[in-house]
Design a protein around this motif. Structure first.
Motif, short mmCIF file in Angstrom:
data_model
loop_
_atom_site.label_atom_id
_atom_site.label_comp_id
_atom_site.label_asym_id
_atom_site.label_seq_id
_atom_site.Cartn_x
_atom_site.Cartn_y
_atom_site.Cartn_z
N TRP A 1 0.79 -1.23 0.00
CA TRP A 1 0.00 0.00 0.00
C TRP A 1 0.82 1.29 0.00
O TRP A 1 0.37 2.30 -0.55
N ILE A 2 2.00 1.27 0.60
CA ILE A 2 2.76 2.51 0.76
C ILE A 2 3.76 2.71 -0.38
O ILE A 2 3.85 3.80 -0.96
N ARG A 3 4.52 1.68 -0.72
CA ARG A 3 5.64 1.82 -1.65
C ARG A 3 5.25 2.39 -3.00
O ARG A 3 5.98 3.21 -3.57
N TYR A 4 4.12 2.00 -3.52
CA TYR A 4 3.74 2.42 -4.88
C TYR A 4 2.72 3.56 -4.88
O TYR A 4 2.13 3.85 -5.92
N GLY A 5 2.50 4.18 -3.72
CA GLY A 5 1.70 5.40 -3.66
C GLY A 5 0.21 5.23 -3.49
O GLY A 5 -0.53 6.22 -3.48
N HIS A 6 -0.27 3.99 -3.32
CA HIS A 6 -1.73 3.79 -3.21
C HIS A 6 -2.28 4.45 -1.95
O HIS A 6 -3.31 5.13 -2.00
N ALA A 7 -1.61 4.25 -0.82
CA ALA A 7 -2.09 4.85 0.43
C ALA A 7 -2.10 6.37 0.34
O ALA A 7 -3.04 7.03 0.80
N ALA A 8 -1.07 6.94 -0.28
CA ALA A 8 -1.00 8.39 -0.42
C ALA A 8 -2.13 8.92 -1.30
O ALA A 8 -2.73 9.96 -1.01
N ALA A 9 -2.43 8.19 -2.38
CA ALA A 9 -3.52 8.61 -3.27
C ALA A 9 -4.86 8.60 -2.54
O ALA A 9 -5.70 9.50 -2.73
N ILE A 10 -5.06 7.59 -1.71
CA ILE A 10 -6.32 7.49 -0.96
C ILE A 10 -6.37 8.54 0.14
O ILE A 10 -7.39 9.22 0.33
N ALA A 11 -5.26 8.72 0.86
CA ALA A 11 -5.21 9.72 1.93
C ALA A 11 -5.45 11.12 1.38
O ALA A 11 -6.07 11.97 2.05
N ALA A 12 -4.98 11.39 0.17
CA ALA A 12 -5.15 12.71 -0.44
C ALA A 12 -6.61 13.06 -0.68
O ALA A 12 -6.96 14.24 -0.83
N GLU A 13 -7.48 12.04 -0.70
CA GLU A 13 -8.92 12.28 -0.87
C GLU A 13 -9.63 12.47 0.47
O GLU A 13 -10.87 12.49 0.52
N GLY A 14 -8.86 12.58 1.56
CA GLY A 14 -9.46 12.85 2.86
C GLY A 14 -9.73 11.61 3.68
O GLY A 14 -10.73 11.56 4.41
N PHE A 15 -8.83 10.64 3.59
CA PHE A 15 -9.01 9.38 4.32
C PHE A 15 -7.86 9.14 5.30
O PHE A 15 -6.72 9.53 5.05
N ARG A 16 -8.20 8.51 6.40
CA ARG A 16 -7.23 7.97 7.35
C ARG A 16 -7.02 6.51 6.96
O ARG A 16 -7.87 5.67 7.21
N VAL A 17 -5.91 6.24 6.32
CA VAL A 17 -5.65 4.91 5.78
C VAL A 17 -4.94 4.07 6.85
O VAL A 17 -3.83 4.39 7.28
N ILE A 18 -5.59 2.99 7.27
CA ILE A 18 -5.10 2.12 8.35
C ILE A 18 -4.66 0.80 7.72
O ILE A 18 -5.47 0.12 7.08
N MET A 19 -3.38 0.46 7.90
CA MET A 19 -2.80 -0.66 7.15
C MET A 19 -2.09 -1.63 8.09
O MET A 19 -0.92 -1.41 8.46
N PRO A 20 -2.75 -2.69 8.50
CA PRO A 20 -2.08 -3.68 9.34
C PRO A 20 -1.16 -4.58 8.53
O PRO A 20 -1.35 -4.78 7.32
N ASP A 21 -0.15 -5.11 9.20
CA ASP A 21 0.61 -6.24 8.68
C ASP A 21 -0.12 -7.49 9.17
O ASP A 21 -0.29 -7.68 10.38
#
Length: 253
Positions: free
Chosen positions: A44-64
């Motif tokens: 989710w982080i390395r390729y920018g997916h989390a950042a793209a989602i967060a930029a739309e006003g989201f708190r992105v929660i990513m467990p291992d």
């Protein structure tokens, strides 16, 4: 939205196993679950997916997931009961006090999303990525595929899917013993349950990804789903910016 992911945080799950998670962004919570052999950072982080989602006003929660990333990797068989990942996901939702949230996953993560719904999770919207209908109805085929990989490490022919999966396992420094345990936790999700999922769903899959069966067929079975195709196969589509962009657009709609 500025800044990077949070420091890793931890909780003790239903059986005391320590589960790690990271967050990015502020706003409406969305829990994203990664795929097998992977981790939150890679998926989710390395390729920018989390950042793209967060930029739309989201708190992105990513467990291992259990046995992955910074989460515990126990070797005891008792640490891998049926639906253990599902119960870990529900424990995280409960730990964070989430009542109005979205939920998505890639591959094994998408399979876990289905199981969380079956065990009572109530997100607003759901995302199934890298997943087809057969991959939810019959987990045994993929489980045996990965079992073959894990018990024959170092023996796979260069260039085969098994060899590529082992190469990926090396990049994420996976623990083969713990990962074998994960295969014992998998549970099928019946078609009649999928046909009753009320939440709006996004089914997103690589154009060349048939590892878990037909994503289009999954979208057809779900009562309120849209299907989006992105470039690549199972191992490569997760590296494409289109994946995160499509998830962000769906959640923000």
């Amino acid at each position: 939205m500025t800044g990077g992911p949070s420091e890793t945080r931890f909780l003790e799950s239903f059986d005391g196993v320590r589960i790690a998670w990271r967050e990015l962004g502020e706003g409406r919570p969305v829990v994203l679950l990664h795929g097998f052999f992977s981790d939150a950072k890679t998926n989710w982080i390395r390729y920018g997916h989390a950042a793209a989602i967060a930029a739309e006003g989201f708190r992105v929660i990513m467990p291992d997931l259990r046995a992955h990333g910074e989460s515990a990797k126990p070797h005891e068989a008792t640490a891998y009961p049926r639906d253990a990942l599902t119960r870990d996901g529900l424990a995280l939702v409960d730990h964070l006090g989430l009542t109005d949230y979205d939920l998505g996953g890639y591959s094994l993560g998408a399979r876990t999303v289905a199981r969380m719904l079956a065990m009572g999770a109530t997100p607003r919207r759901v995302v199934f990525s890298g997943m087809g209908l057969e991959g939810l109805l019959d987990t045994g085929r993929r489980a045996e595929h990965f079992r073959h990989i894990l018990i024959n490490l170092g023996k796979h022919e260069r260039g085969t899917p098994e060899w590529l999966a082992e190469a990926f396992l090396k990049t994420t420094k996976g623990d083969p013993v713990a990962l074998l345990g994960i295969l014992d936790t998998l549970a099928d999700t019946p078609r009649d349950f999928l046909e009753r999922i009320a939440q709006p769903a996004l089914v997103i899959c690589g154009a060349e990804d048939f590892d878990n069966g037909s994503a289009e067929a999954l979208a057809e079975v779900l009562p309120d789903a849209r299907y989006v195709e992105v470039p690549g196969g199972h191992m490569s589509s997760v590296t494409k910016p289109e994946l995160g962009q499509a998830i962000a657009a769906f959640l923000a709609a």
